[in-house]
Write an enzyme that holds these catalytic residues in place. Sequence first.
Site, PDB file in Angstrom:
ATOM      1  N   HIS A 200      42.390  55.094  84.349  1.00 50.62           N
ATOM      2  CA  HIS A 200      41.753  53.264  84.519  1.00 50.62           C
ATOM      3  C   HIS A 200      42.685  52.576  84.549  1.00 50.62           C
ATOM      4  CE1 HIS A 200      37.533  56.122  83.415  1.00 50.62           C
ATOM      5  NE2 HIS A 200      37.863  56.318  84.613  1.00 50.62           N
ATOM      6  N   ASP A 298      39.077  50.587  78.517  1.00 53.18           N
ATOM      7  CA  ASP A 298      39.694  51.460  78.423  1.00 53.18           C
ATOM      8  C   ASP A 298      41.204  51.019  77.634  1.00 53.18           C
ATOM      9  OD1 ASP A 298      39.440  54.370  79.234  1.00 53.18           O
ATOM     10  OD2 ASP A 298      38.299  53.390  80.493  1.00 53.18           O
TER      11      ASP A 298
END
Lengths: 366, 366
Positions: A200, A298
Site C-alpha cells: 500500500h 497504512d
Amino acid sequence: MNRVAVLGAGNGGLSIGAFLSLSGCSVQLFDKFPAAIEQIREAGGVTLKGVSRTGFAKFDMITTNVVEAIEGCRMILVVTPAFAHRELAETMAPYLDRGQKIVLNPGRTAGAIEFHMRAKAINPKADFVVAEAQSLIYACRKTGPAEVTIFKVKNEMALAALPATRTEEVLQELKPFYPQFIAAENVLETSLLNIGAIFHPTPALLNIARIENKELFEYYMDGITPCVSNVLERIDAERVAVAKAFGVKTMTCIEWLEDVYGSPHTDSDSIYEAVQKQDGYRGIEAPQNPFARYISEDVPMSLVPLAEFGRITGVPTPTMNLMIDLANLIHQKDYRAEGRTLARLGLEGVFLDDLKKFVATGTPLP
Amino acid sequence: MNRVAVLGAGNGGLSIGAFLSLSGCSVQLFDKFPAAIEQIREAGGVTLKGVSRTGFAKFDMITTNVVEAIEGCRMILVVTPAFAHRELAETMAPYLDRGQKIVLNPGRTAGAIEFHMRAKAINPKADFVVAEAQSLIYACRKTGPAEVTIFKVKNEMALAALPATRTEEVLQELKPFYPQFIAAENVLETSLLNIGAIFHPTPALLNIARIENKELFEYYMDGITPCVSNVLERIDAERVAVAKAFGVKTMTCIEWLEDVYGSPHTDSDSIYEAVQKQDGYRGIEAPQNPFARYISEDVPMSLVPLAEFGRITGVPTPTMNLMIDLANLIHQKDYRAEGRTLARLGLEGVFLDDLKKFVATGTPLP
C-alpha cells in the site's frame, strides 16, 4: 453468535453484516458517520450480490451509537480503518464486562494490542477478548446505495486472539459462519504478516503525482514496476527479519502471493514478476486521492508499528523509516505522532521476551 | 578565442560548437563515444537552426581523443554530463600547461572544485583556470543526425571561476561571443544555485513508475503536483539555508522561476503554483527511462554535494539525504560512493572559512 455487532458500514462491514444476516444472525450495524448509513437505514438493510449468499439482508439495528450497537452482543466484528480501533476501544471499554469477543477485520499491525491496551487503560476490570484477522476475508465493494457485492471469499484467513490461549474460543464462535478462520500462533504473527504494509504505502508514494492527477491506472499492474519492486523487496526483507526475531513464522511477500492467490509459476525473482503473474490483481484501479488510506492508514497503522517492532527486536528497518519520512514530507504530517508507536501501544521499554509471554498467555507486562 | 575546444557532442555541445563556428571560431569537437560523432564527422559539421545564428557550421576537428581536441586551444568549453568532469580533468591534466581557460556548462554542484582538485592532484604544476556556469545557456535539442536547434537563449547566465579573482579573465574571453555571462561571487554561488537539484531527482523519483512504463506525460506540468511540491520546497529550503551559511547570495526556487523565465504573477505560494504559471515548461515531456540523468546525474552530482556542503556548514539536509537514499533504493546504487562527497572533492575536514578563502582567492587549503 446469534446477535452480532458489526462496526463499520464500508465495503467490508456491509458484506460481513449482510452475510451474517442471511445466515440467520441478528445484526446490529454501526457507523460513526450518519452519511454512511442513511440510505441503508431507509432500505432497512442491503442487497447482497456476488459469490457468497445473495438476497436482501435485513439489519435489526442501524446506528451511529456504538454503545447501542454492541448491546446484548457476545460477538463484535470491527470492520473499520485501523485508525478507528483506538477510539472504539475507549468508547466501548466501560461496556466490555461480559467476556465479549471482538474481532478486528483486519488489525493491520498491532491492532489487537492497541485495542486491548486502550480498553484496559480506561477500564482495568474490563472482561473481553480481542482478536485480529490477518486480512479482510472478502474481496468486496459497495455496488449501490444499499447494495454490496462479494467478488471473492478467501479460502483461509489467519486469526489470533490476545492472548493466544484464547484464540480457539474465538474460532469456535466464528466457525458456524466462517470456517475459513484458522489459528495463527499469536497476534505478532498476524501483525507481521500484514502484506498491506508492503503493497500500500510505497507504490502509492512512488505514484503520488499520477494519483493526485486522478489518472486512471492499474495500481498493481502499472504501479509496481521493477524500480518500485526494488524498494518493496527491501521493506519485505525488513518485515521478515522482524518476524524471525520474534520467532513467529511468516512468509515473504512472494510466498504470500503464491499462497493466497496461487501462482502459475513459483520461480518469481522479484515482487514485480510475482505481481505480474497474479491475474487477481488485473483491473484493480489506483486510488484517485493522494491522501487515500493506502498511505493515510497504512503508514501510521502498518509501517510505523512494524518499524517500532524492529526497535524491540533490534532489527534495523531503514527502508520502512524512509517511507514513513517520505509520507510525512508528501502529506506534511507526522505519522509517527499519530501512529502505533511503542509509546502509544504502551510497550515503550518492553523487552522482547516479556512481549512474547504477554501475547502468548497474557502474562502482564512488567 | 579563435581556436576553441568543445567537449561533448550532445544537444548543448553541438549548439555551442555550431554557434561558435558560425561566429568565426575554429571549433575542435570531442566526444568520448564514437557513435555520438559518426554522422557529424560524415557531414563535416552540423546544421544549426532556431533562434540564434543559423546555417551549416563546419567543425575543424571531430575526434574521440580529448588530448587532440584541446591542442592549441586557449578556451575549452565542457558540455558533458557532470559525471564526466572528473575523468576529463584527469586526462587533460598533463596538457594543461599554458593557462587554458576551461568552462563547465554547467558544473552542477562543485564541478569546478572537482575539476580543479583532480587536475592538480594529477599534475600539481598544471597551469589553467576552471570556471562553471550556473546552467546551460541554451534550451536546445539535436533535431537530426547532423542538425541541432536552439529554441531559446537565456538572457543572463551566472559564471564563476576558481578562484573568483580570475572570473573576470574568463568573462572577457567569452564576451565577444557570449555577452550573457555575468560574474557570480564565486563557485559556491553557482554551485548552490543549481536548481536542477530541485527539479530533477525528486519529481523523477516520485513519478518513477510511469517513467519506467514509458508513459508520455509533461514532466513539469503533470509531474509536479502539490504533494510533490511539498517535498521540493523542503529541499529548496535546505539549499537556501546552506547558501546562507556560506554567505553567498542565492534565490529561492520560486524567485528563480520568476527571474529566469519571468512570471505573470509573483505571488506563488508554492513551487507547484509557480511552475504552473511558466508557459516555458509546457510541452516538456518526461524522460522515458527510469535511469535518466535527472536521477543518475543529478543525485550524485547535485544532491550529494549539496548535502555534503550542508555538513561543512552545519546545516541539516534531511530531505536531500532522504531523496539520495530513495534513489539508491530504487536504482540499487550507492550514489554517495560515486558522487561528489567531501572526500572525493578533497574537502573532508575542511573548515567553512578556509573553503571560502580558497574559492575567493585560491588560498591553498590547510
